[in-house]
Scaffold this motif. Sequence first.
Motif, short mmCIF file in Angstrom:
data_model
loop_
_atom_site.label_atom_id
_atom_site.label_comp_id
_atom_site.label_asym_id
_atom_site.label_seq_id
_atom_site.Cartn_x
_atom_site.Cartn_y
_atom_site.Cartn_z
N THR A 110 0.81 -1.22 0.00
CA THR A 110 0.00 0.00 0.00
C THR A 110 0.85 1.27 0.00
N PHE A 111 2.17 1.13 -0.17
CA PHE A 111 3.04 2.29 -0.13
C PHE A 111 2.77 3.20 -1.33
N PRO A 112 2.53 4.50 -1.11
CA PRO A 112 2.17 5.40 -2.21
C PRO A 112 3.37 5.73 -3.10
N LEU A 113 3.20 5.50 -4.39
CA LEU A 113 4.25 5.84 -5.35
C LEU A 113 4.54 7.34 -5.35
N ASP A 114 3.51 8.14 -5.10
CA ASP A 114 3.72 9.59 -5.04
C ASP A 114 4.73 9.95 -3.95
N ALA A 115 4.76 9.20 -2.87
CA ALA A 115 5.73 9.45 -1.81
C ALA A 115 7.14 9.15 -2.28
N MET A 116 7.30 8.10 -3.05
CA MET A 116 8.61 7.76 -3.60
C MET A 116 9.08 8.86 -4.55
N GLU A 117 8.18 9.34 -5.39
CA GLU A 117 8.54 10.40 -6.33
C GLU A 117 8.87 11.70 -5.60
N ALA A 118 8.11 12.03 -4.57
CA ALA A 118 8.39 13.24 -3.79
C ALA A 118 9.76 13.14 -3.14
#
Length: 92
Positions: free
Chosen positions: A36-44
């Motif tokens: 459930t880890f958000p990809l947007d968090a990785m990109e940020a």
Amino acid sequence: MSNRQRREATRQPPAVRSDRAVMWRGTRFTLPTADTFPLDAMEAEEDGRHLAALRLILGDAQYRTWRSMASTAADAEDFSRSVMRELGRGNP
């Protein structure tokens, strides 16, 4: 026979890791699992937007709680270290 082989033989789904959490200053913060880890968090994080990544990882309600407790860059660094230790370096 390994557990994985046993699951495959009986067609049981793999065990899902329960929510991970970090205790910081007496408050428990729940972290997402790899599923459930958000990809947007990785990109940020890749863009150097560390607080934005943290907000996405925690969700709005938990982020507000954390921000009410944190007031300095040192607080953010300390909390981030705790989160990364739980998530594992290089592991979402």
